[in-house]
Design a protein around this motif. Structure first.
Motif, mmCIF file in Angstrom:
data_model
loop_
_atom_site.group_PDB
_atom_site.id
_atom_site.type_symbol
_atom_site.label_atom_id
_atom_site.label_comp_id
_atom_site.label_asym_id
_atom_site.label_seq_id
_atom_site.Cartn_x
_atom_site.Cartn_y
_atom_site.Cartn_z
ATOM 1 N N LYS A 123 -56.695 52.701 15.306
ATOM 2 C CA LYS A 123 -56.516 52.487 13.871
ATOM 3 C C LYS A 123 -55.465 53.456 13.326
ATOM 4 N N ALA A 124 -54.709 52.987 12.348
ATOM 5 C CA ALA A 124 -53.611 53.781 11.792
ATOM 6 C C ALA A 124 -54.071 55.138 11.272
ATOM 7 N N ASN A 125 -55.288 55.213 10.715
ATOM 8 C CA ASN A 125 -55.731 56.497 10.162
ATOM 9 C C ASN A 125 -56.042 57.530 11.239
ATOM 10 N N MET A 126 -56.017 57.117 12.508
ATOM 11 C CA MET A 126 -56.207 58.071 13.596
ATOM 12 C C MET A 126 -54.905 58.719 14.035
ATOM 13 N N PHE A 127 -53.770 58.058 13.745
ATOM 14 C CA PHE A 127 -52.504 58.659 14.173
ATOM 15 C C PHE A 127 -51.516 58.853 13.016
ATOM 16 N N CYS A 128 -52.015 58.730 11.786
ATOM 17 C CA CYS A 128 -51.185 59.008 10.609
ATOM 18 C C CYS A 128 -51.903 59.995 9.697
ATOM 19 N N TYR A 129 -51.117 60.795 8.996
ATOM 20 C CA TYR A 129 -51.676 61.728 8.027
ATOM 21 C C TYR A 129 -51.866 61.039 6.681
ATOM 22 N N ASN A 130 -53.050 61.101 6.107
ATOM 23 C CA ASN A 130 -53.299 60.717 4.713
ATOM 24 C C ASN A 130 -52.535 59.463 4.269
ATOM 25 N N ILE A 131 -52.955 58.324 4.734
ATOM 26 C CA ILE A 131 -52.330 57.058 4.326
ATOM 27 C C ILE A 131 -52.703 56.785 2.871
ATOM 28 N N ASN A 132 -51.726 56.825 1.988
ATOM 29 C CA ASN A 132 -51.967 56.684 0.550
ATOM 30 C C ASN A 132 -50.955 55.746 -0.085
ATOM 31 N N CYS A 133 -51.336 55.218 -1.245
ATOM 32 C CA CYS A 133 -50.370 54.503 -2.080
ATOM 33 C C CYS A 133 -49.936 55.436 -3.201
ATOM 34 N N ASP A 189 -40.832 58.851 6.939
ATOM 35 C CA ASP A 189 -42.082 58.195 6.537
ATOM 36 C C ASP A 189 -41.855 56.684 6.601
ATOM 37 N N VAL A 190 -42.900 55.944 6.968
ATOM 38 C CA VAL A 190 -42.817 54.479 7.004
ATOM 39 C C VAL A 190 -43.590 53.940 5.805
ATOM 40 N N ILE A 191 -42.975 53.055 5.051
ATOM 41 C CA ILE A 191 -43.626 52.503 3.862
ATOM 42 C C ILE A 191 -43.763 50.986 3.985
ATOM 43 N N PRO A 204 -34.919 56.973 4.640
ATOM 44 C CA PRO A 204 -33.729 57.483 5.344
ATOM 45 C C PRO A 204 -33.532 58.985 5.161
ATOM 46 N N GLU A 205 -32.783 59.566 6.078
ATOM 47 C CA GLU A 205 -32.533 61.009 6.081
ATOM 48 C C GLU A 205 -31.808 61.482 4.821
ATOM 49 N N GLU A 206 -31.060 60.584 4.183
ATOM 50 C CA GLU A 206 -30.247 61.006 3.032
ATOM 51 C C GLU A 206 -31.081 61.422 1.824
ATOM 52 N N TYR A 207 -32.365 61.065 1.809
ATOM 53 C CA TYR A 207 -33.238 61.441 0.697
ATOM 54 C C TYR A 207 -34.265 62.461 1.189
ATOM 55 N N SER A 208 -34.104 63.697 0.786
ATOM 56 C CA SER A 208 -35.024 64.742 1.246
ATOM 57 C C SER A 208 -36.401 64.599 0.610
ATOM 58 N N GLU A 209 -36.459 64.034 -0.600
ATOM 59 C CA GLU A 209 -37.726 63.803 -1.279
ATOM 60 C C GLU A 209 -37.654 62.512 -2.078
ATOM 61 N N ILE A 220 -46.989 50.337 -3.091
ATOM 62 C CA ILE A 220 -46.465 50.738 -1.783
ATOM 63 C C ILE A 220 -47.432 51.723 -1.140
ATOM 64 N N VAL A 221 -47.585 51.603 0.176
ATOM 65 C CA VAL A 221 -48.425 52.538 0.918
ATOM 66 C C VAL A 221 -47.550 53.284 1.926
ATOM 67 N N ARG A 222 -47.923 54.548 2.191
ATOM 68 C CA ARG A 222 -47.136 55.405 3.093
ATOM 69 C C ARG A 222 -47.882 55.665 4.393
ATOM 70 N N PHE A 223 -47.154 55.528 5.515
ATOM 71 C CA PHE A 223 -47.666 55.906 6.823
ATOM 72 C C PHE A 223 -46.805 57.069 7.335
ATOM 73 N N ARG A 224 -47.435 58.200 7.636
ATOM 74 C CA ARG A 224 -46.705 59.356 8.187
ATOM 75 C C ARG A 224 -47.338 59.691 9.536
ATOM 76 N N PRO A 225 -46.751 59.210 10.641
ATOM 77 C CA PRO A 225 -47.383 59.397 11.952
ATOM 78 C C PRO A 225 -47.358 60.838 12.441
#
Length: 222
Positions: free
Chosen positions: A5-15, A69-71, A86-91, A98-103
């Motif tokens: 499951k995604a929540n096992m290999f991603c940090y804090n999946i949030n919208c 991050d994958v959205i 993309p790398e061009e946006y630091s933040e 939208i939901v965020r996946f950060r593996p």
């Protein structure tokens, strides 16, 4: 391969959220909306909006975005709009659609990006939304429970490399006929082979699935 499951290999999946009074056409932190995901890429040139850094670090702290991050959009139709920051946006930050996946370090962002594009990953969830008039929604909980095949990181890298090579080659061929439906069907065929382990990327000398599972679980309890 492990099916996890995604929540096992991603940090804090949030919208995200929508602090309407704090959004403006100029500002400090780019604020993403679903219309900024175009052809599975971030396109912030279309109707860009911003929020103050103070809001970014307080009210919307849980939905901060950073490179790789994958959205994915969770409000449709259409669903399955997926992109990598993309790398061009630091933040960046995002709204509630939208939901965020950060593996974690054992899963490559590009591998996760292609997993989410594969029809089988979201098939059951999307089927549950059919028959509903108007909007079709995926919940954050459903996003966290998405199951994906996770091989060793070396094999993930090889799968991504072969996928991109094959997709690019086929896109060039199909650009001559400009048939978007055929292109999508072909892409799904390629993804299907990748996630069934049929691209010839598996190497018996790579670490076993059991060892990978141990590492993933250790990372989660840190």
């Amino acid at each position: 391969w492990l099916y996890i499951k995604a929540n096992m290999f991603c940090y804090n999946i949030n919208c995200g959220g929508t602090p309407s009074k704090d959004i403006s056409e100029e500002g400090e932190i780019p604020f993403l909306k679903v219309y900024n995901i175009v052809n599975n890429k971030v396109d912030f040139s279309y109707k860009p909006q911003y929020i103050p850094k103070e809001v970014h670090k307080s009210k919307l702290k849980k939905s901060m975005l950073r490179p790789n991050d994958v959205i994915m959009n969770i409000v449709g139709p259409p669903l399955k709009k997926i992109a990598i920051i993309p790398e061009e946006y630091s933040e960046m930050n995002m709204n509630q659609a939208i939901v965020r996946f950060r593996p974690i370090k054992y899963v490559l962002p590009k591998y996760l990006y292609y997993c989410l594009q594969y029809d089988e990953t979201l098939r059951d969830v999307i089927n549950e939304t059919r028959g509903v008039v108007g909007q079709s929604n995926i919940s954050v909980s459903q996003s966290r429970n998405l199951v994906m095949p996770i091989p060793s990181i070396e094999e993930q890298a090889e799968i991504v490399s072969k996928l991109e090579e094959m997709i690019k080659r086929e896109e060039i061929v199909l650009s001559l006929v400009s048939d978007e439906k055929n292109l999508d069907e072909l892409k799904q065929s390629i993804l299907s082979k990748a996630f069934r382990g049929e691209l010839g990327t598996n190497d018996p000398s790579e670490e076993s699935a059991i060892e990978l599972l141990k590492e993933v679980l250790q990372e989660q309890v840190k």
